[in-house]
Each structure stands twice: as structure tokens, then as C-alpha cells.
Write a protein that holds these residues in place. Structure first.
Motif, PDB file in Angstrom:
ATOM      1  N   LEU A  87       0.555  -1.282  -0.160  1.00  0.00           N
ATOM      2  CA  LEU A  87       0.365  -0.274   0.026  1.00  0.00           C
ATOM      3  C   LEU A  87       0.561   1.101  -0.028  1.00  0.00           C
ATOM      4  O   LEU A  87       1.754   1.150   0.202  1.00  0.00           O
ATOM      5  CB  LEU A  87      -0.539   0.004   1.302  1.00  0.00           C
ATOM      6  CG  LEU A  87      -1.931  -1.373   1.675  1.00  0.00           C
ATOM      7  CD1 LEU A  87      -2.137  -1.643   2.862  1.00  0.00           C
ATOM      8  CD2 LEU A  87      -3.324  -0.422   0.337  1.00  0.00           C
ATOM      9  N   PRO A  88       0.393   2.252  -0.550  1.00  0.00           N
ATOM     10  CA  PRO A  88       1.411   3.911  -0.596  1.00  0.00           C
ATOM     11  C   PRO A  88       1.403   4.105   0.085  1.00  0.00           C
ATOM     12  O   PRO A  88       0.317   3.780   1.399  1.00  0.00           O
ATOM     13  CB  PRO A  88       0.162   3.876  -1.904  1.00  0.00           C
ATOM     14  CG  PRO A  88      -0.700   3.811  -2.223  1.00  0.00           C
ATOM     15  CD  PRO A  88      -0.848   2.063  -1.601  1.00  0.00           C
ATOM     16  N   ALA A  89       2.026   4.765   1.138  1.00  0.00           N
ATOM     17  CA  ALA A  89       2.187   5.560   2.366  1.00  0.00           C
ATOM     18  C   ALA A  89       1.362   6.790   2.334  1.00  0.00           C
ATOM     19  O   ALA A  89       0.870   7.204   3.382  1.00  0.00           O
ATOM     20  CB  ALA A  89       3.754   6.505   2.290  1.00  0.00           C
ATOM     21  N   GLU A  90       1.446   7.683   1.125  1.00  0.00           N
ATOM     22  CA  GLU A  90       0.202   8.352   1.085  1.00  0.00           C
ATOM     23  C   GLU A  90      -1.262   8.658  -0.461  1.00  0.00           C
ATOM     24  O   GLU A  90      -0.836   7.977  -1.240  1.00  0.00           O
ATOM     25  CB  GLU A  90       0.685  10.248   0.373  1.00  0.00           C
ATOM     26  CG  GLU A  90       2.335  10.265   1.818  1.00  0.00           C
ATOM     27  CD  GLU A  90       2.752  11.434   1.521  1.00  0.00           C
ATOM     28  OE1 GLU A  90       2.858  12.368   0.661  1.00  0.00           O
ATOM     29  OE2 GLU A  90       3.813  12.164   2.247  1.00  0.00           O
ATOM     30  N   THR A  91      -2.337   9.238   0.405  1.00  0.00           N
ATOM     31  CA  THR A  91      -3.048   9.359  -0.788  1.00  0.00           C
ATOM     32  C   THR A  91      -2.773  11.357  -1.834  1.00  0.00           C
ATOM     33  O   THR A  91      -3.339  11.929  -1.103  1.00  0.00           O
ATOM     34  CB  THR A  91      -4.594   9.394  -0.051  1.00  0.00           C
ATOM     35  OG1 THR A  91      -4.336   8.074   0.516  1.00  0.00           O
ATOM     36  CG2 THR A  91      -5.638   8.509  -0.964  1.00  0.00           C
ATOM     37  N   LYS A 118     -14.371  11.717   3.084  1.00  0.00           N
ATOM     38  CA  LYS A 118     -13.617  11.126   3.751  1.00  0.00           C
ATOM     39  C   LYS A 118     -13.239   9.705   3.840  1.00  0.00           C
ATOM     40  O   LYS A 118     -13.215   8.932   3.320  1.00  0.00           O
ATOM     41  CB  LYS A 118     -14.643  10.881   5.396  1.00  0.00           C
ATOM     42  CG  LYS A 118     -15.475  10.015   4.943  1.00  0.00           C
ATOM     43  CD  LYS A 118     -16.561   9.085   6.118  1.00  0.00           C
ATOM     44  CE  LYS A 118     -17.508   7.869   5.903  1.00  0.00           C
ATOM     45  NZ  LYS A 118     -18.304   7.440   7.227  1.00  0.00           N
ATOM     46  N   GLU A 119     -11.670   9.659   5.052  1.00  0.00           N
ATOM     47  CA  GLU A 119     -10.838   9.286   5.944  1.00  0.00           C
ATOM     48  C   GLU A 119     -11.156   8.444   6.363  1.00  0.00           C
ATOM     49  O   GLU A 119     -11.925   8.971   7.725  1.00  0.00           O
ATOM     50  CB  GLU A 119      -9.293   9.938   5.585  1.00  0.00           C
ATOM     51  CG  GLU A 119      -9.007   9.838   4.716  1.00  0.00           C
ATOM     52  CD  GLU A 119      -6.900   9.973   4.578  1.00  0.00           C
ATOM     53  OE1 GLU A 119      -6.721   9.894   3.872  1.00  0.00           O
ATOM     54  OE2 GLU A 119      -7.111   9.891   5.760  1.00  0.00           O
ATOM     55  N   TYR A 130     -13.940   7.737  -2.079  1.00  0.00           N
ATOM     56  CA  TYR A 130     -14.185   8.817  -3.350  1.00  0.00           C
ATOM     57  C   TYR A 130     -15.158   8.817  -4.235  1.00  0.00           C
ATOM     58  O   TYR A 130     -15.939   7.820  -4.393  1.00  0.00           O
ATOM     59  CB  TYR A 130     -13.485   8.633  -5.008  1.00  0.00           C
ATOM     60  CG  TYR A 130     -11.947   9.113  -4.148  1.00  0.00           C
ATOM     61  CD1 TYR A 130     -11.680  10.337  -4.728  1.00  0.00           C
ATOM     62  CD2 TYR A 130     -11.117   8.164  -3.821  1.00  0.00           C
ATOM     63  CE1 TYR A 130     -10.101  10.507  -3.941  1.00  0.00           C
ATOM     64  CE2 TYR A 130     -10.254   8.735  -3.260  1.00  0.00           C
ATOM     65  CZ  TYR A 130      -9.514   9.632  -3.379  1.00  0.00           C
ATOM     66  OH  TYR A 130      -7.974  10.642  -2.799  1.00  0.00           O
ATOM     67  N   SER A 131     -16.410   9.391  -4.432  1.00  0.00           N
ATOM     68  CA  SER A 131     -17.923   9.343  -4.595  1.00  0.00           C
ATOM     69  C   SER A 131     -17.650   9.927  -6.611  1.00  0.00           C
ATOM     70  O   SER A 131     -16.904  10.606  -6.385  1.00  0.00           O
ATOM     71  CB  SER A 131     -18.705  10.561  -4.601  1.00  0.00           C
ATOM     72  OG  SER A 131     -18.694  10.563  -2.738  1.00  0.00           O
ATOM     73  N   ILE A 182     -15.993   4.291  -4.341  1.00  0.00           N
ATOM     74  CA  ILE A 182     -14.970   3.991  -4.868  1.00  0.00           C
ATOM     75  C   ILE A 182     -13.835   4.229  -3.702  1.00  0.00           C
ATOM     76  O   ILE A 182     -12.932   5.359  -3.119  1.00  0.00           O
ATOM     77  CB  ILE A 182     -13.853   4.090  -6.197  1.00  0.00           C
ATOM     78  CG1 ILE A 182     -14.984   4.050  -7.305  1.00  0.00           C
ATOM     79  CG2 ILE A 182     -12.612   3.334  -6.032  1.00  0.00           C
ATOM     80  CD1 ILE A 182     -14.119   4.470  -8.396  1.00  0.00           C
ATOM     81  N   GLN A 183     -12.991   3.548  -3.397  1.00  0.00           N
ATOM     82  CA  GLN A 183     -11.742   3.501  -2.167  1.00  0.00           C
ATOM     83  C   GLN A 183     -10.523   3.048  -2.432  1.00  0.00           C
ATOM     84  O   GLN A 183     -10.556   2.788  -2.973  1.00  0.00           O
ATOM     85  CB  GLN A 183     -12.297   2.871  -0.658  1.00  0.00           C
ATOM     86  CG  GLN A 183     -13.873   2.964  -0.590  1.00  0.00           C
ATOM     87  CD  GLN A 183     -14.006   1.897   1.120  1.00  0.00           C
ATOM     88  OE1 GLN A 183     -14.423   0.371   0.916  1.00  0.00           O
ATOM     89  NE2 GLN A 183     -14.299   2.262   1.774  1.00  0.00           N
ATOM     90  N   ALA A 184      -9.937   4.620  -2.173  1.00  0.00           N
ATOM     91  CA  ALA A 184      -8.109   4.009  -2.291  1.00  0.00           C
ATOM     92  C   ALA A 184      -7.432   4.076  -1.256  1.00  0.00           C
ATOM     93  O   ALA A 184      -8.093   4.386  -0.090  1.00  0.00           O
ATOM     94  CB  ALA A 184      -7.884   5.649  -3.118  1.00  0.00           C
ATOM     95  N   PHE A 185      -6.741   3.390  -0.787  1.00  0.00           N
ATOM     96  CA  PHE A 185      -6.079   3.058   0.661  1.00  0.00           C
ATOM     97  C   PHE A 185      -5.129   3.180   0.587  1.00  0.00           C
ATOM     98  O   PHE A 185      -3.494   3.357  -0.529  1.00  0.00           O
ATOM     99  CB  PHE A 185      -6.229   1.042   0.770  1.00  0.00           C
ATOM    100  CG  PHE A 185      -7.990   0.329   0.877  1.00  0.00           C
ATOM    101  CD1 PHE A 185      -8.160   0.927   1.709  1.00  0.00           C
ATOM    102  CD2 PHE A 185      -7.755  -0.379  -0.631  1.00  0.00           C
ATOM    103  CE1 PHE A 185      -9.077   0.006   2.092  1.00  0.00           C
ATOM    104  CE2 PHE A 185      -9.285  -0.326  -0.562  1.00  0.00           C
ATOM    105  CZ  PHE A 185      -9.989  -0.406   0.476  1.00  0.00           C
TER     106      PHE A 185
END
Length: 197
Positions: A87-91, A118-119, A130-131, A182-185
């Protein structure tokens, strides 16, 4: 009386013999009682020894299993750490939104709109929502979701709602309205794998 005393003295060896036999019997009886007590204690001690040996075997088996479990826990911890490192360190919102928009544009999906949300902090990771709102054909949405699934970054389609559009159709393919999240992690820097030993 002298005769009586002489007879007693003459037969003293019989009295001494009887007294010796009686003393020997008393000593023999006391010895038997002690032997029986020792035998009973020995049986109790044998039972205790057997029970303690069984406990020692159980402890040894548990110790072997504990070592096996330690190896398993270590493997799981390493796997968790390996997945967490993927997983990346930042979004980066602009990068993620740019990816979504470029995919939508390449598929000619109209009226696309993405808004960061929101996170949420979980034990292992932090997810950001992300909507999505857009209009396109079912096939365009399907290809878009496939591209998200094969992206370098891990995404999750949390919700997706597809409805037929209220606008009149101009082409031969039916236009549908899509809404979803959609969720990013990214990994949780506060999480450390607790191995418990």
C-alpha cells in the motif's frame, strides 16, 4: 516360699522365652504396620509420579506446539507486513482523481464527477472514499470498473448504483446513470504487528 522361688528361677528361661516370643510378635506386628504404611505411601507416590509424568508430557507437547505456533504467527506477521508495504504511504487526491478522469475520458463516459470524501482509519490501513457520478452505457461502466481492478493501486468499489437515465435516447445503446463510492487505500503508519511473544 523358697521352693516357689527356686521353681520360678528354674523355669525363668521359659518366661524369658515367652517374653521374647511376645516381644518378637509385637515387633513383627509393628514392622508389618510400618511396611503396609510404606506400601500405601508408595502406591500414592506412584500415582502422583504417573500423574506428574503425564503433566510433563502434556507440557512438552504444548511447548512443541507453541514453537510451531510461533513460526506460524511469524509467517502471518511477515505476510501482513508485506501486504502493508504494497500500500502506498500517502493518498494523493489529484493523482487519483486524474486517473479516474483519464479513464472516464478514454471511455467517453459523460458528465463524470468525482469528489473526495472522508478517510477511515482501520487497524491495517487507512481508506479514503471518492464519490462518483457519471452517465454512460453499461459496457462503458463495466470496462471502467475492470480498469480500476487492474490498476497499480488497490481500489475497492464500496457502492455502485446503476439506473436507466430519464433523458431520451439518441443512440442505439441505452444510457444509464451511475453513482458509487470508490475507496483508495494507504497503509496505517501507526500499526505494528504484535507477535505476542
Amino acid at each position: 516360699m523358697k521352693d516357689l522361688v527356686n521353681k520360678l528361677i528354674a523355669n525363668a528361661h521359659i518366661f524369658l522365652f515367652i517374653y521374647g516370643v511376645y516381644s518378637a510378635y509385637v515387633m513383627y506386628d509393628e514392622h508389618n504396620i510400618r511396611v503396609n504404611e510404606v506400601q500405601n505411601q508408595s502406591l500414592g507416590l506412584d500415582a502422583d509420579i504417573e500423574q506428574n509424568q503425564r503433566k510433563v508430557r502434556e507440557i512438552q507437547e504444548f511447548s512443541k506446539k507453541t514453537n510451531e505456533y510461533k513460526v506460524r504467527v511469524e509467517e502471518v506477521a511477515k505476510n501482513i507486513e508485506a501486504v502493508q508495504k504494497q500500500l502506498p504511504a500517502e493518498t494523493n487526491d489529484s493523482q487519483i482523481l486524474g486517473f479516474f478522469q483519464s479513464e472516464m475520458s478514454s471511455l467517453n463516459i459523460k458528465d463524470s464527477n468525482f469528489t473526495p470524501g472522508k478517510e477511515d482509519k482501520s487497524t491495517y490501513f487507512i481508506s479514503k472514499e471518492y464519490s462518483l457520478k457519471a452517465k454512460g452505457t453499461f459496457l462503458q461502466f463495466l470496462i471502467f470498473l475492470e480498469r480500476i481492478g487492474s490498476a497499480d493501486r488497490i481500489y475497492n468499489i464500496k457502492t455502485l448504483k446503476l439506473e436507466t437515465s430519464a433523458t431520451p435516447q439518441k443512440g442505439r445503446f441505452q444510457v444509464i446513470s451511475g453513482e458509487g463510492v470508490i475507496q483508495a487505500f494507504r497503509f496505517n503508519p501507526d500499526f505494528k504487528v504484535d507477535r505476542g511473544f
